[in-house]
Structure formats: C-alpha cells, structure tokens
Scaffold this motif. Structure first.
Motif, PDB file in Angstrom:
ATOM      1  N   ARG A 168       0.854  -1.181   0.000  1.00  9.05           N
ATOM      2  CA  ARG A 168       0.000   0.000   0.000  1.00  9.05           C
ATOM      3  C   ARG A 168       0.891   1.232   0.000  1.00  9.05           C
ATOM      4  NH1 ARG A 168      -3.423  -3.150   3.467  1.00  9.05           N
ATOM      5  NH2 ARG A 168      -5.553  -3.292   2.675  1.00  9.05           N
ATOM      6  N   PHE A 169       0.863   1.985  -1.085  1.00 11.46           N
ATOM      7  CA  PHE A 169       1.582   3.247  -1.197  1.00 11.46           C
ATOM      8  C   PHE A 169       0.569   4.388  -1.149  1.00 11.46           C
ATOM      9  CE2 PHE A 169       4.483   0.477  -3.800  1.00 11.46           C
ATOM     10  CZ  PHE A 169       5.595   0.564  -2.984  1.00 11.46           C
ATOM     11  N   TRP A 170       0.816   5.359  -0.279  1.00 10.90           N
ATOM     12  CA  TRP A 170      -0.071   6.523  -0.174  1.00 10.90           C
ATOM     13  C   TRP A 170       0.720   7.799  -0.461  1.00 10.90           C
ATOM     14  CZ3 TRP A 170      -1.759   5.057   5.480  1.00 10.90           C
ATOM     15  CH2 TRP A 170      -2.592   3.934   5.446  1.00 10.90           C
ATOM     16  N   PRO A 171       0.136   8.770  -1.161  1.00 11.81           N
ATOM     17  CA  PRO A 171       0.799  10.070  -1.305  1.00 11.81           C
ATOM     18  C   PRO A 171       0.880  10.766   0.060  1.00 11.81           C
ATOM     19  CG  PRO A 171      -1.400  10.116  -2.292  1.00 11.81           C
ATOM     20  CD  PRO A 171      -1.142   8.704  -1.900  1.00 11.81           C
ATOM     21  N   ALA A 172       2.096  11.121   0.469  1.00  9.56           N
ATOM     22  CA  ALA A 172       2.300  11.651   1.822  1.00  9.56           C
ATOM     23  C   ALA A 172       1.562  12.971   2.033  1.00  9.56           C
ATOM     24  CB  ALA A 172       3.791  11.834   2.086  1.00  9.56           C
ATOM     25  N   ASP A 173       1.453  13.778   0.988  1.00 13.51           N
ATOM     26  CA  ASP A 173       0.834  15.091   1.167  1.00 13.51           C
ATOM     27  C   ASP A 173      -0.687  15.016   1.278  1.00 13.51           C
ATOM     28  OD1 ASP A 173       0.313  14.426  -1.463  1.00 13.51           O
ATOM     29  OD2 ASP A 173       1.157  16.252  -2.332  1.00 13.51           O
ATOM     30  N   GLU A 174      -1.261  13.815   1.061  1.00 17.56           N
ATOM     31  CA  GLU A 174      -2.703  13.645   1.199  1.00 17.56           C
ATOM     32  C   GLU A 174      -3.071  12.770   2.395  1.00 17.56           C
ATOM     33  OE1 GLU A 174      -4.842  12.660  -2.444  1.00 17.56           O
ATOM     34  OE2 GLU A 174      -3.097  13.296  -3.623  1.00 17.56           O
ATOM     35  N   TRP A 175      -2.065  12.333   3.155  1.00 16.69           N
ATOM     36  CA  TRP A 175      -2.321  11.426   4.277  1.00 16.69           C
ATOM     37  C   TRP A 175      -3.128  12.125   5.360  1.00 16.69           C
ATOM     38  CZ3 TRP A 175       0.889  11.274   9.091  1.00 16.69           C
ATOM     39  CH2 TRP A 175       0.479  10.233   9.964  1.00 16.69           C
ATOM     40  N   GLN A 176      -4.224  11.504   5.775  1.00 24.90           N
ATOM     41  CA  GLN A 176      -5.076  12.062   6.824  1.00 24.90           C
ATOM     42  C   GLN A 176      -5.720  10.904   7.576  1.00 24.90           C
ATOM     43  OE1 GLN A 176      -7.849  15.092   5.511  1.00 24.90           O
ATOM     44  NE2 GLN A 176      -9.204  14.683   7.255  1.00 24.90           N
ATOM     45  N   PRO A 177      -5.199  10.550   8.751  1.00 30.07           N
ATOM     46  CA  PRO A 177      -5.783   9.440   9.511  1.00 30.07           C
ATOM     47  C   PRO A 177      -7.251   9.683   9.815  1.00 30.07           C
ATOM     48  CG  PRO A 177      -3.652  10.062  10.414  1.00 30.07           C
ATOM     49  CD  PRO A 177      -4.003  11.116   9.407  1.00 30.07           C
ATOM     50  N   GLY A 178      -8.000   8.577   9.877  1.00 25.45           N
ATOM     51  CA  GLY A 178      -9.423   8.667  10.168  1.00 25.45           C
ATOM     52  C   GLY A 178     -10.308   8.463   8.966  1.00 25.45           C
ATOM     53  N   ARG A 179      -9.694   8.206   7.817  1.00 25.01           N
ATOM     54  CA  ARG A 179     -10.456   7.943   6.589  1.00 25.01           C
ATOM     55  C   ARG A 179      -9.631   7.037   5.693  1.00 25.01           C
ATOM     56  NH1 ARG A 179      -7.911  10.541   2.524  1.00 25.01           N
ATOM     57  NH2 ARG A 179      -6.876  12.547   2.860  1.00 25.01           N
ATOM     58  N   ALA A 180     -10.266   6.541   4.626  1.00 20.55           N
ATOM     59  CA  ALA A 180      -9.516   5.783   3.622  1.00 20.55           C
ATOM     60  C   ALA A 180      -8.558   6.727   2.906  1.00 20.55           C
ATOM     61  CB  ALA A 180     -10.478   5.139   2.635  1.00 20.55           C
ATOM     62  N   GLN A 181      -7.358   6.246   2.621  1.00 18.46           N
ATOM     63  CA  GLN A 181      -6.333   7.089   2.015  1.00 18.46           C
ATOM     64  C   GLN A 181      -6.313   6.936   0.489  1.00 18.46           C
ATOM     65  OE1 GLN A 181      -4.723   9.017   4.355  1.00 18.46           O
ATOM     66  NE2 GLN A 181      -6.017   7.897   5.787  1.00 18.46           N
TER      67      GLN A 181
END
Length: 298
Positions: free
Chosen positions: A231-244
C-alpha cells in the motif's frame, strides 16, 4: 466462488516446462533448473482474476521489483539471475520476464505494517490487536503505528484468502529459527523501503514479501514493493481517520463495488469486464508509482 474468470492457456516455449499459472505470474522451469517468471498484465480483485488486463502492468511490476532489489541487496540477497529473454520466447515477454534461482520457498506471506488499515484495522477494531500483537487505544484508519510490526499470513491458493496468523503459529509451522529470521529480514527491508519511499513523498503503509532458502541463505523472492504487494499513499494527502488515496488497484475495487458495475461480490457470479476509463486510470496510477519511486520516466 472465485478464481479465474477466464484462465489463460500456458504459452509453449521450447526448453521451458510450464509449472504454474498464478493470479499475475506464469512460472516455468528452464533446462538448467532455473525458474522463469513472466509477469502478465492480469488484474486480481476480491479473490477473482478479472477478464480485463491493464496494459504494461506486468512490465511495470517487473521493472519496479528490479529497482527495489538493487536498493535492498545489502540487506537481503535476491533470486534474480538474469533478465535475458529465453530463446524462443514470444516478444511480448520482453521486460516482464525474470530468470531466477529455484529456491525452497517458505510458505508464509511476510507482511510488515507501519500504518493501520485493511485487515489489520478490522482486527484492531475487534480486539485492539493485529495478529495477536497488542496495540494502543485510539488508533484509526491510516494511523501510523508506534513501530512497524511483523504480521504474517498463510499463503493461499488462487481464489482463496491469505489468512493472518500469529507469530507463534509461524514458528510452529517453519521452526523458531526460521520464523525469527523471517521477522528480522521483513522489518529490516520494510524499514529501508519506508525511508526511501518517504524521501520521494510516498508513505509505504504496509507490504508483503516472500522468502526462500538457497542452501542456508534466506533470499528475497517473487515481486517486491510493487503496487500489487504494497500500500503506497501520497504523503501530502495522508489524513488518519479515513480511507487514504493510494497507488494501487483502488479504482478497480471501487468500480466493482459500485452500482455501475452491477456486480454483487457476495454472489457466485464472476465480475464483469472493466470499462476503459477504469483501465486507463489504474494504468496511470501504476506508472505514477513507478516514476515517483524510481525517478525514471516510464
């Protein structure tokens, strides 16, 4: 039901013996006894291998794996011997084929998690544990864990779920020494890859590795750190509490579970073909992941 919607017939190549057709890879053995792995453009989701392929996917996975093997070789030797196309192989195999050492594979999916999501989140919400490891209160979807954890799974056949298991079960199955070596190698490789990805603006939330033995040496095998296994996520869009937002097959999953697809994943009916816009968006995500991680244009 699950498995292949349309299982492909293996390609016959002089000097190669077909061993296995997997969800994505076709495995052969050459006359020297080496493994020949061919990464197709097949896409799997919800335990089905879909009837629609994603152009270039197999080449992207292969080239990204090769790049990662180079970044990790001082931590874990890998199984790749050559990228040369076997004599008589079809031209379409170019760029998607690896000639590899034949290893004694360990029947364990070696999963490292640095963030809470997916099946780990589901277990945490029930018991505040992941694979029996206790975690602190207050974590949500996408939370970074206090430290990366090793959460192994049993390796399933095509069309079946991998099953998360406790470390003690792995030790029982493969022996305490091998289990300890798997955990150490998995967390070391994850730590290196997490730091490399982070430097490129990408969060490596979790990933799975496969290892095998070459004599007494533990060797990294199969694919490594691709959007299919991580699972790779864009760091600038990371926001815990929701699907990334993610660099993987999420477009495919979302469409399959939408009203537009008309498919009920709980039924025994196979999933329908993917529309072109989903194919294009998914391919673009794979290409973007490759380019951001390697710094090389596809």
């Amino acid at each position: 039901m699950s498995g292949f919607v349309e299982k492909p017939e293996p390609i016959e190549v002089p000097g190669l013996v077909h061993l296995h057709t997997g969800k994505v890879r076709d495995l052969y053995q050459n006359e020297a006894g080496d493994l020949v792995m061919v990464a197709s453009d097949r896409m799997s989701a919800y335990d089905w291998v879909l009837p629609t392929e994603i152009p270039d996917k197999g080449r992207i996975l292969t080239q990204l794996s090769l790049w990662w093997f180079d970044q990790l070789v001082d931590l874990a030797p890998h199984h790749v011997l050559s990228t040369e196309l076997p004599a008589g192989a079809p031209a379409d195999w170019r760029g998607r084929t690896l000639v590899c050492k034949s290893l004694r594979m360990v029947p364990v999916e070696c999963v490292a998690r640095g963030y809470l999501t997916g099946s780990g989140l589901a277990e945490y919400e029930e018991s505040r544990t992941v694979c029996g490891l206790a975690l602190p209160e207050g974590l949500v979807d996408g939370s970074e864990l206090p430290a990366p954890i090793f959460t192994p799974a049993t390796k399933a056949a095509v069309g079946e779920h991998d099953e998360n298991v406790a470390y003690e079960e792995v030790a029982r199955q493969v022996g305490a020494d091998t289990a300890a070596r798997l955990r150490q190698a998995t967390l070391a490789v994850y730590g290196r890859a997490r730091d490399i990805a982070r430097s490129r603006g990408i969060i490596l939330a979790d990933t799975k590795f496969e290892f095998g033995f070459d004599g007494e040496s533990l060797v990294l095998a199969d694919e490594v750190l691709t959007p299919d296994s991580s699972r790779f996520w864009p760091a600038d869009e990371w926001q815990p509490g929701r699907a990334q937002a993610s660099y993987d097959k999420q477009f495919v999953r979302d469409w399959l579970t939408s009203a537009e697809s008309g498919w009920d994943r709980r039924s025994e009916q196979p999933p329908p073909p993917l529309p072109q816009q989903v194919v294009d968006a998914t391919r673009a995500k794979y290409v973007e992941a490759y380019e951001r991680l390697t710094g090389v244009g596809w």
